[in-house]
Design a protein around this motif. Structure first.
Motif, PDB file in Angstrom:
ATOM      1  N   PRO A 444     -67.100  30.727  -1.260  1.00 16.94           N
ATOM      2  CA  PRO A 444     -67.835  31.335  -2.368  1.00 16.94           C
ATOM      3  C   PRO A 444     -68.466  32.687  -2.033  1.00 16.94           C
ATOM      4  N   THR A 445     -68.741  32.941  -0.765  1.00 13.45           N
ATOM      5  CA  THR A 445     -69.360  34.213  -0.377  1.00 13.45           C
ATOM      6  C   THR A 445     -68.388  35.152   0.329  1.00 13.45           C
ATOM      7  N   THR A 446     -67.104  34.816   0.346  1.00 10.97           N
ATOM      8  CA  THR A 446     -66.096  35.635   1.015  1.00 10.97           C
ATOM      9  C   THR A 446     -65.787  36.883   0.185  1.00 10.97           C
ATOM     10  N   PRO A 447     -65.907  38.087   0.766  1.00  5.17           N
ATOM     11  CA  PRO A 447     -65.648  39.304  -0.015  1.00  5.17           C
ATOM     12  C   PRO A 447     -64.170  39.547  -0.304  1.00  5.17           C
ATOM     13  N   ASP A 448     -63.277  39.120   0.589  1.00  2.00           N
ATOM     14  CA  ASP A 448     -61.844  39.390   0.417  1.00  2.00           C
ATOM     15  C   ASP A 448     -61.064  38.192   0.968  1.00  2.00           C
ATOM     16  N   THR A 449     -60.552  37.365   0.079  1.00  2.00           N
ATOM     17  CA  THR A 449     -59.876  36.124   0.495  1.00  2.00           C
ATOM     18  C   THR A 449     -58.618  36.418   1.294  1.00  2.00           C
ATOM     19  N   ARG A 450     -57.854  37.404   0.859  1.00  4.55           N
ATOM     20  CA  ARG A 450     -56.608  37.706   1.583  1.00  4.55           C
ATOM     21  C   ARG A 450     -56.920  38.230   2.981  1.00  4.55           C
ATOM     22  N   ALA A 451     -57.981  38.999   3.119  1.00  3.32           N
ATOM     23  CA  ALA A 451     -58.357  39.501   4.444  1.00  3.32           C
ATOM     24  C   ALA A 451     -58.739  38.351   5.367  1.00  3.32           C
ATOM     25  N   LEU A 452     -59.441  37.355   4.827  1.00  4.84           N
ATOM     26  CA  LEU A 452     -59.789  36.178   5.613  1.00  4.84           C
ATOM     27  C   LEU A 452     -58.525  35.480   6.105  1.00  4.84           C
ATOM     28  N   LEU A 453     -57.594  35.238   5.198  1.00  5.20           N
ATOM     29  CA  LEU A 453     -56.359  34.555   5.572  1.00  5.20           C
ATOM     30  C   LEU A 453     -55.538  35.397   6.543  1.00  5.20           C
ATOM     31  N   ARG A 454     -55.513  36.694   6.310  1.00  4.97           N
ATOM     32  CA  ARG A 454     -54.758  37.587   7.195  1.00  4.97           C
ATOM     33  C   ARG A 454     -55.310  37.513   8.616  1.00  4.97           C
ATOM     34  N   ARG A 455     -56.622  37.578   8.733  1.00  6.50           N
ATOM     35  CA  ARG A 455     -57.249  37.585  10.057  1.00  6.50           C
ATOM     36  C   ARG A 455     -57.028  36.254  10.780  1.00  6.50           C
ATOM     37  N   ARG A 456     -57.301  35.163  10.097  1.00  5.17           N
ATOM     38  CA  ARG A 456     -57.236  33.871  10.767  1.00  5.17           C
ATOM     39  C   ARG A 456     -55.807  33.391  11.000  1.00  5.17           C
ATOM     40  N   LEU A 457     -54.929  33.566  10.038  1.00  5.05           N
ATOM     41  CA  LEU A 457     -53.567  33.075  10.210  1.00  5.05           C
ATOM     42  C   LEU A 457     -52.773  33.986  11.141  1.00  5.05           C
ATOM     43  N   SER A 458     -53.045  35.281  11.116  1.00  2.00           N
ATOM     44  CA  SER A 458     -52.391  36.164  12.096  1.00  2.00           C
ATOM     45  C   SER A 458     -52.783  35.757  13.497  1.00  2.00           C
ATOM     46  N   SER A 459     -54.055  35.415  13.688  1.00  2.00           N
ATOM     47  CA  SER A 459     -54.516  34.949  15.005  1.00  2.00           C
ATOM     48  C   SER A 459     -53.840  33.648  15.386  1.00  2.00           C
ATOM     49  N   ALA A 460     -53.654  32.760  14.420  1.00  2.00           N
ATOM     50  CA  ALA A 460     -53.044  31.458  14.717  1.00  2.00           C
ATOM     51  C   ALA A 460     -51.620  31.603  15.200  1.00  2.00           C
ATOM     52  N   TYR A 461     -50.917  32.629  14.742  1.00  4.56           N
ATOM     53  CA  TYR A 461     -49.494  32.764  15.045  1.00  4.56           C
ATOM     54  C   TYR A 461     -49.176  33.913  15.978  1.00  4.56           C
ATOM     55  N   GLU A 462     -50.176  34.617  16.462  1.00  2.94           N
ATOM     56  CA  GLU A 462     -49.890  35.832  17.226  1.00  2.94           C
ATOM     57  C   GLU A 462     -49.144  35.549  18.511  1.00  2.94           C
ATOM     58  N   GLU A 463     -49.300  34.332  19.058  1.00  6.75           N
ATOM     59  CA  GLU A 463     -48.591  33.994  20.287  1.00  6.75           C
ATOM     60  C   GLU A 463     -47.257  33.317  20.047  1.00  6.75           C
ATOM     61  N   SER A 464     -46.993  32.959  18.775  1.00  9.07           N
ATOM     62  CA  SER A 464     -45.768  32.198  18.512  1.00  9.07           C
ATOM     63  C   SER A 464     -44.741  32.996  17.743  1.00  9.07           C
TER      64      SER A 464
END
Length: 465
Positions: A444-464
């Motif tokens: 509810p307080t996230t300013p940019d939902t796509r940026a959140l997903l981009r940051r976290r999911l890119s981190s999740a897959y950066e090694e794979s």
């Protein structure tokens, strides 16, 4: 009298949903769940095939689903994402209304706008969820029992409403968008057990994004398409249209009541209570599978219709087999994401136990709605399971509420574990999934939902990748 089409269009174009704190809580739970199942579905057969198709069609191999669509049309992005979300049959359920959440999230994220705050996502999600629930009730459950797949036929209207909300369509434009969506509705249960079943979810999201965009350009359509002779409800209701479906519109919200059912197992919800009853008998009476002579299951009317595969040959078909789900759970002590692989289905001990399992529908299992006219087979009433051993012992039990439903919700830890399992299955890291869960919990307080997903999911897959 104001038409159904007009009332729903006014909801989409009108004011903010009320009781936002309570509504947000349930919507966030459904959105976190949806992110997980989309990520897990990336590596499924259906997800892989759709990814190849989208790459050929758009010429872009690196655009992740959570980005703003650039080379891919928004409706294509929605189709691929929502198909992945339903590919494992692990996405949430709304009683009598199919699987709306991955459809809604996929359509919202694909909406052709530069930024999407968490507040915008939640607002559109809650509105789309409401339209999905109200129309599913309006069309009546006979629609599903006749063979239509509500996820696709009704889900497209929910997606249209959600995207319309994001694009801030006015009421007249929203009515046209519903008119367009009505002519795109389809989806047959005959395709359950194949990749086309999750494609129904993808098509619903695609259709919603397309309908809203076309309406925004001035594309014309019937502006009362849901109503009257040869309207959507008349044609699709099979004579079971519910005239009370819009009672309390704008006052009562489906995301709160009845609320989403988050799945524990990656298979048809119709098998859940039978699996749980069987496992309970096995544990409570210490029954070895080799000692079982017969397992007899009594279920509410309508339960067996979607369970089309008595003799599944692969993991997709097994998701719609009651005998397989019960046998696999009893052999392994539970069901998990690996229960529905082709190798798991072929196991000799599971196949042997399947031959001793039977199921039949009994109106006594749902006394409040014996015909199944107004309720989903997985909700209301109960299932009864009896196990008979070769030694002549008989044990039986009853299960009323589906695990994961609002009556028996998954705990926060179970939801976190599900997200981690999904991200890991999709090739990502568990620690990144934990961080993703925590950040999405503050949507509810996230300013940019796509940026959140981009940051976290890119981190999740950066090694794979």
């Amino acid at each position: 009298m104001t038409t159904t089409t007009a009332q729903l269009a006014e909801l989409v174009s009108g004011s903010e949903p009320r009781n936002s704190t309570v509504l947000d809580h349930n919507a966030v739970r459904a959105i976190i769940d949806s992110v997980g199942v989309v990520v897990a579905g990336r590596t499924s057969d259906a997800g892989t095939a759709l990814g190849r198709w989208a790459t050929r069609a758009s010429g872009n191999t690196r655009e992740p689903w959570w980005e703003v669509p650039r080379t891919r049309p928004p409706e294509m992005a929605a189709l691929v994402t929502s198909t992945c979300g339903h590919a494992l049959d692990f996405d949430d359920v709304l009683p009598g209304a199919g699987h709306p959440s991955s459809i809604l999230l996929s359509a919202i994220l694909a909406s052709p706008v530069a930024e999407l705050s968490g507040r915008q996502v939640l607002d559109a999600f809650i509105i789309g969820y409401e339209v999905n629930a109200r129309l599913a009730k309006a069309v009546g459950h006979q629609h599903y029992r006749h063979g239509w797949h509500t996820t696709c036929t009704i889900g497209g209207f929910g997606a249209t409403a959600a995207v319309g909300r994001v694009l801030r369509l006015d009421a007249a434009c929203t009515r046209r968008a519903f008119g367009i969506a009505a002519s795109l509705a389809g989806g047959l249960q005959r395709n359950f057990g194949s990749m086309t079943k999750p494609l129904h979810s993808g098509l619903a999201a695609h259709n919603g994004v397309l309908a809203a965009q076309l309406a925004a350009t001035g594309f014309s359509a019937d502006e009362a398409v849901l109503d009257g002779q040869r309207g959507f409800l008349d044609v699709y209701s099979m004579g079971a249209q519910r005239l009370d479906a819009l009672d309390g519109l704008g006052q009562r919200w489906a995301i709160r009541e009845p609320g989403p059912t988050l799945k524990k197992y990656a298979c048809a919800l119709e098998v859940y209570r039978v699996v749980e009853a069987s496992l309970a008998l096995q544990v409570n009476h210490q029954i070895d599978v080799t000692a079982i002579k017969a397992i007899r299951c009594l279920v509410p009317p309508g339960t067996l219709g979607p369970l089309r595969d008595d003799d599944p040959t692969d993991g997709l078909e097994a998701k719609f087999s009651l005998s397989y789900a019960v046998a696999s759970a009893m052999v392994d002590g539970d069901l998990n994401l690996h229960s529905f692989t082709d190798d798991a289905v072929a196991r000799a001990e599971v196949r042997d136990l399947m031959t001793r399992i039977s199921a039949s529908e009994d109106i006594a299992c749902r006394p409040e709605d014996p015909s199944g006219r107004n309720s989903s087979a997985s909700f209301g009433g109960f299932v009864r399971v009896e196990i008979e051993t070769h030694a002549g012992e008989r044990h039986s039990t009853i299960v009323h509420d589906v695990i994961g439903s609002p009556a028996r919700p998954l705990s926060d830890e179970e939801r976190r574990t599900k997200l981690i399992d999904c991200v890991v299955l999709g090739g990502g890291r568990a620690d990144a999934a934990t961080a993703l869960f925590d950040e999405l919990s503050s949507l509810p307080t996230t300013p940019d939902t796509r940026a959140l997903l981009r940051r976290r999911l890119s981190s999740a897959y950066e090694e794979s990748e």
